[in-house]
Design a protein around this motif. Structure first.
Motif, PDB file in Angstrom:
ATOM      1  N   ALA A   3      -1.374  -6.430  22.069  1.00 50.90           N
ATOM      2  CA  ALA A   3      -1.042  -5.302  22.641  1.00 50.90           C
ATOM      3  C   ALA A   3      -0.827  -4.047  21.749  1.00 50.90           C
ATOM      4  CB  ALA A   3       0.114  -5.427  23.618  1.00 50.90           C
ATOM      5  N   LEU A   4      -0.957  -4.310  20.524  1.00 48.47           N
ATOM      6  CA  LEU A   4      -0.527  -3.445  19.416  1.00 48.47           C
ATOM      7  C   LEU A   4      -1.043  -1.956  19.840  1.00 48.47           C
ATOM      8  CD1 LEU A   4       1.235  -3.098  16.785  1.00 48.47           C
ATOM      9  CD2 LEU A   4      -0.857  -3.481  15.713  1.00 48.47           C
ATOM     10  N   PRO A   5      -2.286  -1.775  20.165  1.00 49.74           N
ATOM     11  CA  PRO A   5      -2.526  -0.224  20.553  1.00 49.74           C
ATOM     12  C   PRO A   5      -1.892   0.362  21.412  1.00 49.74           C
ATOM     13  CG  PRO A   5      -4.585  -1.653  20.038  1.00 49.74           C
ATOM     14  CD  PRO A   5      -3.348  -2.448  20.205  1.00 49.74           C
ATOM     15  N   GLU A   6      -1.473  -0.786  22.611  1.00 48.62           N
ATOM     16  CA  GLU A   6      -0.788   0.106  23.594  1.00 48.62           C
ATOM     17  C   GLU A   6       0.690   0.476  23.339  1.00 48.62           C
ATOM     18  OE1 GLU A   6      -2.637  -2.974  24.005  1.00 48.62           O
ATOM     19  OE2 GLU A   6      -4.199  -2.162  25.106  1.00 48.62           O
ATOM     20  N   VAL A   7       1.088  -0.477  22.410  1.00 46.72           N
ATOM     21  CA  VAL A   7       2.468  -0.150  22.021  1.00 46.72           C
ATOM     22  C   VAL A   7       2.681   1.033  20.994  1.00 46.72           C
ATOM     23  CG1 VAL A   7       4.247  -1.200  20.561  1.00 46.72           C
ATOM     24  CG2 VAL A   7       3.186  -2.587  21.999  1.00 46.72           C
ATOM     25  N   VAL A   8       1.622   0.963  19.899  1.00 49.82           N
ATOM     26  CA  VAL A   8       1.501   2.203  19.048  1.00 49.82           C
ATOM     27  C   VAL A   8       1.335   3.400  19.781  1.00 49.82           C
ATOM     28  CG1 VAL A   8       0.371   2.899  16.947  1.00 49.82           C
ATOM     29  CG2 VAL A   8       1.179   0.644  17.133  1.00 49.82           C
ATOM     30  N   GLY A   9       0.132   3.462  20.654  1.00 48.76           N
ATOM     31  CA  GLY A   9      -0.223   4.818  21.299  1.00 48.76           C
ATOM     32  C   GLY A   9      -0.786   5.958  20.050  1.00 48.76           C
ATOM     33  N   ASP A  10      -0.183   6.924  20.144  1.00 48.65           N
ATOM     34  CA  ASP A  10      -0.668   7.895  19.386  1.00 48.65           C
ATOM     35  C   ASP A  10       0.426   8.083  18.217  1.00 48.65           C
ATOM     36  OD1 ASP A  10       1.413   9.155  20.677  1.00 48.65           O
ATOM     37  OD2 ASP A  10       0.264  10.978  21.158  1.00 48.65           O
ATOM     38  N   ALA A  11       1.217   7.331  18.257  1.00 47.23           N
ATOM     39  CA  ALA A  11       2.151   7.376  17.193  1.00 47.23           C
ATOM     40  C   ALA A  11       2.031   6.381  15.874  1.00 47.23           C
ATOM     41  CB  ALA A  11       3.823   7.015  17.964  1.00 47.23           C
ATOM     42  N   GLY A  12       0.905   6.336  15.706  1.00 43.76           N
ATOM     43  CA  GLY A  12       0.796   5.288  14.459  1.00 43.76           C
ATOM     44  C   GLY A  12      -0.617   5.048  13.982  1.00 43.76           C
ATOM     45  N   CYS A  13      -1.068   4.297  13.198  1.00 45.58           N
ATOM     46  CA  CYS A  13      -2.389   4.111  12.738  1.00 45.58           C
ATOM     47  C   CYS A  13      -2.848   2.742  13.232  1.00 45.58           C
ATOM     48  CB  CYS A  13      -2.614   4.100  11.196  1.00 45.58           C
ATOM     49  SG  CYS A  13      -2.193   5.597  10.419  1.00 45.58           S
ATOM     50  N   VAL A  14      -3.956   2.368  14.110  1.00 38.10           N
ATOM     51  CA  VAL A  14      -4.264   1.314  14.437  1.00 38.10           C
ATOM     52  C   VAL A  14      -5.761   0.893  13.779  1.00 38.10           C
ATOM     53  CG1 VAL A  14      -5.115  -0.380  16.280  1.00 38.10           C
ATOM     54  CG2 VAL A  14      -3.108   1.389  16.551  1.00 38.10           C
ATOM     55  N   VAL A  15      -5.616  -0.243  12.981  1.00 39.65           N
ATOM     56  CA  VAL A  15      -7.005  -0.536  12.234  1.00 39.65           C
ATOM     57  C   VAL A  15      -7.489  -1.901  12.871  1.00 39.65           C
ATOM     58  CG1 VAL A  15      -6.250   0.489  10.101  1.00 39.65           C
ATOM     59  CG2 VAL A  15      -5.527  -1.868  10.569  1.00 39.65           C
ATOM     60  N   PRO A  16      -8.881  -2.398  12.747  1.00 37.14           N
ATOM     61  CA  PRO A  16      -9.356  -3.287  13.283  1.00 37.14           C
ATOM     62  C   PRO A  16      -8.622  -4.766  12.662  1.00 37.14           C
ATOM     63  CG  PRO A  16     -11.050  -1.878  12.618  1.00 37.14           C
ATOM     64  CD  PRO A  16      -9.750  -1.334  11.962  1.00 37.14           C
ATOM     65  N   ALA A  17      -8.316  -5.682  13.596  1.00 38.86           N
ATOM     66  CA  ALA A  17      -7.730  -6.878  13.077  1.00 38.86           C
ATOM     67  C   ALA A  17      -8.555  -7.538  12.079  1.00 38.86           C
ATOM     68  CB  ALA A  17      -7.636  -7.971  14.257  1.00 38.86           C
ATOM     69  N   GLY A  18      -8.007  -8.055  11.026  1.00 45.05           N
ATOM     70  CA  GLY A  18      -8.662  -8.683   9.957  1.00 45.05           C
ATOM     71  C   GLY A  18      -9.440  -7.732   8.792  1.00 45.05           C
ATOM     72  N   ASP A  19      -9.405  -6.602   9.106  1.00 48.14           N
ATOM     73  CA  ASP A  19     -10.057  -5.548   8.382  1.00 48.14           C
ATOM     74  C   ASP A  19      -9.202  -5.079   7.121  1.00 48.14           C
ATOM     75  OD1 ASP A  19     -11.383  -3.534   7.101  1.00 48.14           O
ATOM     76  OD2 ASP A  19     -12.428  -2.824   8.743  1.00 48.14           O
TER      77      ASP A  19
END
Length: 75
Positions: free
Chosen positions: A4-20
């Motif tokens: 659920a990390l993208p939902e928690v972070v929203g537009d307030a952080g950087c989300v990268v692909p898992a394992g990348d």
């Protein structure tokens, strides 16, 4: 981007692909080189916490939920 990390972070952080590992390193490097982006994400994160995860926000959503249920039963 795991769980659920993208939902928690929203537009307030950087989300990268898992394992990348390379994407993570690039995102960290970019943030380290951009103090303005650090500040902006900090502000957005604080606002997101207040709007989404604070006790007040949770209580308001729960109250609206109960009102909706009661209104539905009254129909």
């Amino acid at each position: 981007d795991g769980g659920a990390l993208p939902e928690v972070v929203g537009d307030a952080g950087c989300v990268v692909p898992a394992g990348d590992d390379l994407a993570l390193a690039r995102a960290i490097k970019q943030l380290l080189q951009d103090p303005e982006q650090q500040k902006a994400l900090g502000r957005q994160g604080r606002q997101r916490i207040k709007d989404t995860f604070s006790w007040q926000a949770k209580a308001q959503r729960l109250s609206h939920y109960y009102h909706d249920i009661l209104a539905e039963k009254a129909r």
